[in-house]
Motif scaffolding. Structure first.
Motif, PDB file in Angstrom:
ATOM      1  N   MET A   1       0.837  -1.195   0.000  1.00  0.00           N
ATOM      2  CA  MET A   1       0.000   0.000   0.000  1.00  0.00           C
ATOM      3  C   MET A   1       0.878   1.253   0.000  1.00  0.00           C
ATOM      4  N   LYS A   2       0.600   2.162  -0.918  1.00  0.00           N
ATOM      5  CA  LYS A   2       1.358   3.406  -0.971  1.00  0.00           C
ATOM      6  C   LYS A   2       0.979   4.293   0.212  1.00  0.00           C
ATOM      7  N   LEU A   3       1.926   5.159   0.597  1.00  0.00           N
ATOM      8  CA  LEU A   3       1.696   6.014   1.752  1.00  0.00           C
ATOM      9  C   LEU A   3       0.476   6.911   1.546  1.00  0.00           C
ATOM     10  N   GLU A   4       0.331   7.478   0.343  1.00  0.00           N
ATOM     11  CA  GLU A   4      -0.806   8.378   0.104  1.00  0.00           C
ATOM     12  C   GLU A   4      -2.135   7.637   0.201  1.00  0.00           C
ATOM     13  N   ASP A   5      -2.144   6.361  -0.197  1.00  0.00           N
ATOM     14  CA  ASP A   5      -3.369   5.569  -0.083  1.00  0.00           C
ATOM     15  C   ASP A   5      -3.681   5.265   1.379  1.00  0.00           C
ATOM     16  N   LEU A   6      -2.651   4.950   2.147  1.00  0.00           N
ATOM     17  CA  LEU A   6      -2.837   4.671   3.567  1.00  0.00           C
ATOM     18  C   LEU A   6      -3.397   5.894   4.288  1.00  0.00           C
ATOM     19  N   LEU A   7      -2.812   7.056   4.002  1.00  0.00           N
ATOM     20  CA  LEU A   7      -3.219   8.276   4.698  1.00  0.00           C
ATOM     21  C   LEU A   7      -4.589   8.768   4.256  1.00  0.00           C
ATOM     22  N   ALA A   8      -5.038   8.327   3.094  1.00  0.00           N
ATOM     23  CA  ALA A   8      -6.345   8.769   2.588  1.00  0.00           C
ATOM     24  C   ALA A   8      -7.483   7.903   3.103  1.00  0.00           C
TER      25      ALA A   8
ATOM     26  N   ILE B   1      -6.719   5.416   9.685  1.00  0.00           N
ATOM     27  CA  ILE B   1      -6.230   6.410  10.633  1.00  0.00           C
ATOM     28  C   ILE B   1      -7.435   6.981  11.379  1.00  0.00           C
ATOM     29  N   PRO B   2      -7.566   6.681  12.661  1.00  0.00           N
ATOM     30  CA  PRO B   2      -8.754   7.107  13.413  1.00  0.00           C
ATOM     31  C   PRO B   2      -8.934   8.618  13.394  1.00  0.00           C
TER      32      PRO B   2
ATOM     33  N   LYS C   1      -0.110  -1.965  11.379  1.00  0.00           N
ATOM     34  CA  LYS C   1      -0.564  -3.317  11.705  1.00  0.00           C
ATOM     35  C   LYS C   1      -2.060  -3.482  11.413  1.00  0.00           C
ATOM     36  N   MET C   2      -2.829  -2.420  11.588  1.00  0.00           N
ATOM     37  CA  MET C   2      -4.251  -2.494  11.245  1.00  0.00           C
ATOM     38  C   MET C   2      -4.454  -2.538   9.732  1.00  0.00           C
ATOM     39  N   ALA C   3      -3.637  -1.792   9.006  1.00  0.00           N
ATOM     40  CA  ALA C   3      -3.806  -1.705   7.557  1.00  0.00           C
ATOM     41  C   ALA C   3      -3.241  -2.919   6.828  1.00  0.00           C
ATOM     42  N   MET C   4      -2.124  -3.456   7.332  1.00  0.00           N
ATOM     43  CA  MET C   4      -1.430  -4.557   6.650  1.00  0.00           C
ATOM     44  C   MET C   4      -0.990  -5.602   7.664  1.00  0.00           C
ATOM     45  N   PRO C   5      -1.926  -6.274   8.320  1.00  0.00           N
ATOM     46  CA  PRO C   5      -1.564  -7.177   9.414  1.00  0.00           C
ATOM     47  C   PRO C   5      -0.686  -8.348   9.003  1.00  0.00           C
TER      48      PRO C   5
ATOM     49  N   ALA D   1       1.644  11.615  10.569  1.00  0.00           N
ATOM     50  CA  ALA D   1       0.393  11.952   9.873  1.00  0.00           C
ATOM     51  C   ALA D   1      -0.787  11.860  10.831  1.00  0.00           C
ATOM     52  N   PHE D   2      -0.772  10.841  11.692  1.00  0.00           N
ATOM     53  CA  PHE D   2      -1.824  10.710  12.695  1.00  0.00           C
ATOM     54  C   PHE D   2      -1.813  11.910  13.642  1.00  0.00           C
ATOM     55  N   ALA D   3      -0.639  12.280  14.140  1.00  0.00           N
ATOM     56  CA  ALA D   3      -0.527  13.407  15.072  1.00  0.00           C
ATOM     57  C   ALA D   3      -0.977  14.709  14.415  1.00  0.00           C
ATOM     58  N   ARG D   4      -0.677  14.862  13.137  1.00  0.00           N
ATOM     59  CA  ARG D   4      -1.103  16.067  12.414  1.00  0.00           C
ATOM     60  C   ARG D   4      -2.624  16.086  12.265  1.00  0.00           C
TER      61      ARG D   4
END
Length: 280
Positions: A1-8, A13-14, A146-150, A183-186
């Motif tokens: 998974m690409k970073l931009e896809d994960l962050l989107a 990301i709760p 770990k949640m995204a790619m266990p 990214a989560f903290a932001r």
């Protein structure tokens, strides 16, 4: 998974809980109403418990003077520290059932890192609240991965004992848990200094201002040495002296002191997790 896809992916990301968002809106006002903040908090029993646990940690504790109510806690903290403490306490409530993770152990280790970072910040006359917050949140990116790619091998090792996962994730994914945690903290509106420290925790020299990220690097190293029970010559030989010297920390040997902080017991970490935690 690409970073931009994960962050989107909002599901990965709760998002900031609504009650926390209401509290932050109130605290951002020119004249915040602390009574409204307290009222919002008293209706969130789990969040209140986690706030009191943080306030009574090494971060604010003064001997046996323990704080037992949210009103006393917010009055003692002040507006700025209340904001960050509410945000930090809320984090413990949004990560549930992370595959393969013992959340009690995860938060126990994270609290250790936070306490060490706070102690180092005080030595260096930095903001101890920022340092504590960065330490507490430094591993959130690992939980998200770990949640995204266990099933991805590079994200499976235990966060608090494996020091090779950063390089492994970079080689495998092209990014690693510090970027994801930042990214989560932001997204959760933590201060920019905290975001930067988390982002550069493994390579503090890459930060525009490496001081706080270096503190976090040293805190993580110290906590991991403790987890792995490394001592004696092996520990002294591995001391990251260059990082310590770069920020003016002259007494770097104190990181090898087994009593560098009051180490976090499991019960303290368990109170940070809804339902008491456990392994998913």
């Amino acid at each position: 998974m690409k970073l931009e896809d994960l962050l989107a992916t909002d599901a990965t990301i709760p998002s900031l809980p609504e009650v926390v968002n209401q509290i932050l809106v109130e605290l951002q006002k020119e004249e915040p109403d602390l009574r409204r903040v307290n009222d919002l908090l008293t209706h969130e029993g789990g969040l209140t418990l986690r706030i009191l646990r943080l306030v009574n940690s090494a971060r604010y504790s003064t001997g046996t003077d323990r704080i037992g109510s949210i009103e006393v806690a917010t009055a003692r903290l002040g507006m700025k520290a209340t904001r960050e403490t509410v945000q930090a306490a809320a984090v413990g409530g949004v990560f549930k059932g992370v595959p393969g993770v013992d959340l009690v152990e995860f938060w126990r280790h994270s609290l250790d890192v936070a306490k060490i970072a706070q102690s180092l910040a005080e030595d260096l006359r930095l903001d101890p609240v920022l340092a504590f917050t960065a330490g507490l949140l430094h591993g959130t990116g690992d939980l998200i991965l770990k949640m995204a790619m266990p099933d991805r091998p590079s994200v499976q090792p235990e966060f608090y004992t494996d020091d090779g996962r950063y390089a492994a994730q970079l080689a495998d994914l092209g990014y690693a848990y510090p970027e994801v945690g930042a990214a989560f903290a932001r997204k959760w509106q933590f201060p920019g200094e905290v975001v930067d420290a988390i982002h550069h925790q493994c390579e503090p020299q890459e930060s525009p201002d490496p001081t706080l990220s270096s503190v976090l690097f040293l805190a993580c190293w110290t906590a991991r040495v403790h987890e792995l029970d490394i001592d004696g010559t092996a520990m002294f030989d591995a001391l990251p002296r260059d990082v310590a010297q770069s920020i003016g920390l002259n007494d770097v040997e104190r990181l090898c002191d087994g009593d560098v902080i009051p180490w976090t017991p499991a019960d303290e970490a368990r109170d940070f997790i809804p339902g008491g935690g456990g392994t998913a």
